[in-house]
Design a protein around this motif. Sequence first.
Motif, short mmCIF file in Angstrom:
data_model
loop_
_atom_site.label_atom_id
_atom_site.label_comp_id
_atom_site.label_asym_id
_atom_site.label_seq_id
_atom_site.Cartn_x
_atom_site.Cartn_y
_atom_site.Cartn_z
N LYS A 29 1.55 -22.56 -8.39
CA LYS A 29 1.50 -24.02 -8.29
C LYS A 29 0.17 -24.47 -7.68
N ASN A 30 -0.41 -23.62 -6.86
CA ASN A 30 -1.69 -23.96 -6.23
C ASN A 30 -2.82 -23.46 -7.12
N GLU A 31 -3.39 -24.34 -7.89
CA GLU A 31 -4.40 -23.95 -8.86
C GLU A 31 -5.74 -23.75 -8.17
N LEU A 32 -5.96 -22.54 -7.67
CA LEU A 32 -7.21 -22.24 -6.98
C LEU A 32 -8.40 -22.27 -7.93
N VAL A 33 -8.20 -21.74 -9.12
CA VAL A 33 -9.29 -21.64 -10.09
C VAL A 33 -9.18 -22.80 -11.08
N LYS A 34 -10.00 -23.79 -10.90
CA LYS A 34 -9.97 -24.96 -11.76
C LYS A 34 -10.90 -24.81 -12.96
N ASN A 35 -11.82 -23.86 -12.87
CA ASN A 35 -12.73 -23.63 -13.99
C ASN A 35 -12.79 -22.15 -14.29
N GLY A 36 -12.47 -21.81 -15.51
CA GLY A 36 -12.42 -20.41 -15.92
C GLY A 36 -11.18 -20.18 -16.76
N LYS A 37 -11.32 -19.35 -17.80
CA LYS A 37 -10.20 -19.09 -18.68
C LYS A 37 -9.13 -18.22 -18.02
N SER A 38 -9.57 -17.30 -17.17
CA SER A 38 -8.61 -16.42 -16.50
C SER A 38 -9.16 -16.00 -15.15
N ALA A 39 -8.25 -15.57 -14.27
CA ALA A 39 -8.67 -15.18 -12.93
C ALA A 39 -7.57 -14.36 -12.27
N ILE A 40 -7.98 -13.60 -11.26
CA ILE A 40 -7.01 -12.85 -10.45
C ILE A 40 -7.61 -12.58 -9.08
N LEU A 41 -6.73 -12.48 -8.10
CA LEU A 41 -7.11 -12.16 -6.72
C LEU A 41 -6.23 -11.00 -6.26
N LEU A 42 -6.87 -9.92 -5.80
CA LEU A 42 -6.16 -8.68 -5.49
C LEU A 42 -6.56 -8.17 -4.12
N GLU A 43 -5.58 -7.71 -3.34
CA GLU A 43 -5.90 -6.97 -2.10
C GLU A 43 -6.11 -5.53 -2.50
N ARG A 44 -7.24 -4.95 -2.10
CA ARG A 44 -7.66 -3.66 -2.64
C ARG A 44 -6.77 -2.47 -2.27
N LEU A 50 -2.48 -11.57 -5.19
CA LEU A 50 -2.33 -12.75 -4.34
C LEU A 50 -2.38 -14.05 -5.15
N TYR A 51 -2.99 -13.97 -6.32
CA TYR A 51 -3.10 -15.15 -7.18
C TYR A 51 -3.50 -14.68 -8.58
N GLU A 52 -3.03 -15.39 -9.60
CA GLU A 52 -3.47 -15.07 -10.95
C GLU A 52 -3.41 -16.31 -11.84
N LYS A 53 -4.24 -16.29 -12.85
CA LYS A 53 -4.27 -17.34 -13.87
C LYS A 53 -4.63 -16.68 -15.19
N ASN A 54 -3.68 -16.64 -16.11
CA ASN A 54 -3.90 -16.02 -17.42
C ASN A 54 -4.56 -14.65 -17.29
N ALA A 55 -4.11 -13.87 -16.31
CA ALA A 55 -4.80 -12.63 -15.95
C ALA A 55 -4.73 -11.56 -17.02
N VAL A 254 -11.63 -11.99 -9.50
CA VAL A 254 -12.22 -11.96 -10.84
C VAL A 254 -12.07 -13.33 -11.49
N VAL A 255 -13.14 -13.80 -12.09
CA VAL A 255 -13.10 -15.01 -12.92
C VAL A 255 -13.78 -14.69 -14.24
N MET A 256 -13.14 -15.07 -15.35
CA MET A 256 -13.72 -14.88 -16.67
C MET A 256 -13.77 -16.22 -17.41
#
Length: 389
Positions: A29-44, A50-55, A254-256
Motif C-alpha cells: 500500500k505504501n508506494e515507495l517507488v513512484k518511478n520505475g517499472k519494477s523494484a525490490i528491497l531485500l535484507e541481505r 521488505l518491499y516489492e513492485k512488479n518484482a 533494485v529499480v528497473m
Amino acid sequence: MKTFGVFVTIVCIMLTSLVSPTFAAEEKKNELVKNGKSAILLERDTGSVLYEKNADEKLPPASMTKIMTLILIMEALDKGTLTLEEKVRASENAASMGGSQIFLEAGEEMTVEELLKGVAIASGNDASVALAERIAGSEEAFVEEMNKKSEQLGLTNTKFQNTTGLPAEDHYSTAEDMAIMAKELLKYEHVTNYTSIYEDYLRKGTEDEFWLVNTNKLVKFYPGVDGLKTGYTKEAQYCLTATANKDDMRVIAVVMGAESPKKRNESIMAMLDYAYNTYETESLYKRHEVVDQWHNIRAKQQHMDVVTNESVSILKRKGEQVEDVQSELMYNDNVKLPLKKGQEIGVLKVTSKGEELSEATLTLKKDVEEAGIWTLWKRSMKELVKGAS
C-alpha cells in the motif's frame, strides 16, 4: 539430511513477536517507488523482502548484467584460478566492444585488478569481455557459465546472451532475480572495495591515463552505499542495483525501467530510507566463522572446522525482540571424500518457535583428504578395542 543434534541457543535475544521471512505484502500500500517499472528491497543476510513492485516482471537489465559477470570473476579469485596481479591481454573482440568502456587496445595488457576496477567502477564492456575470455576461454563459454550459475541460484526469470548487458534478443532478468544475484555477489565481501570507489585512474602517469568515475553516484552521496551496478539502454531505461551497509545491516535495492537517473536514484533512496528507519538486524555469525567441528572416520584429518559460507543474522522491526532463537546444524548424508574448501556439507538454520528466520550453507574451512588404508585400519582396530572394553 541428518541432524547431529547440535543446537546453539542464542542468549541475550529475547523477543515478543516473530519476524516473517517476507514483509512485502503489508507494505504494498505504501508506494515507495513512484518511478520505475519494477523494484525490490531485500535484507541481505536473511533474504527477507521488505518491499516489492512488479518484482517478477521480465525486463532488459542493461549493464546490471555485470553483477553476474562479477560473481564469476569473484568466484575465480576465491578459488585461486585467477589472481589480482595476473596480467590479461585484450583480444580484438574485447577491444571492439562499444558502449561504456575503458578503451582497451587489442594486445594491451592490464592486471586483473585493473580490469576489475574497469568493470566495477566504470562499467567497462571491454574489461568485462577481457576477463570473461580469460576465465572461460571465450565470451560464449563464459555466458554459458553465467546461465548455469543462474540455474544454480534458482533464477527462473533470467537469461543472458552476453557479459555486458548490451542490447540482445532474449536477454532479460527481473528485479527479484537481480537482488538474488546481488546477494550472491556480496558473499565476496571485498567486492565492495571496488564497487565503492568513486573515482580512480587506469594507466596512471602515461599519455593514455584514463579517469574512472563511478556510474553509481550514490556511493558518494548516500551514506552507507558501497555498490553495486547501474544500467542504461534505450530499451531498459535507467536501472540500478544498489547496496548499503549501515548499523550492521546490509540491504539491497533494485529499480528497473526508471525515466531518468534522478528518478532512479530517488526511488533507491526512498527504499533505503524506509529500510533503515523501520528495521534492524541482530548479527549471529560472520562469514566463515567457525560454528562446529566435523568428524568423518574416513577423513585424514580428525577434527575439521565447519564455517558458514555467508554472514547470518535475524531481522526485526526496530524496538521488537525475538525470543527462543536457536541455530540448528544439519549435515548432508553420505558426504564423499575428498572435499574442497568451500564445498557444501550441510546447512545452518536459525529458527524461533519453529519458524525459520534465516539459513546459510555450511562448508569446511580447509580441504579434507581421504585417509589411507593403513590409517583406516588402525582406527577400525581402535574402535573394536573400545567396543570390547
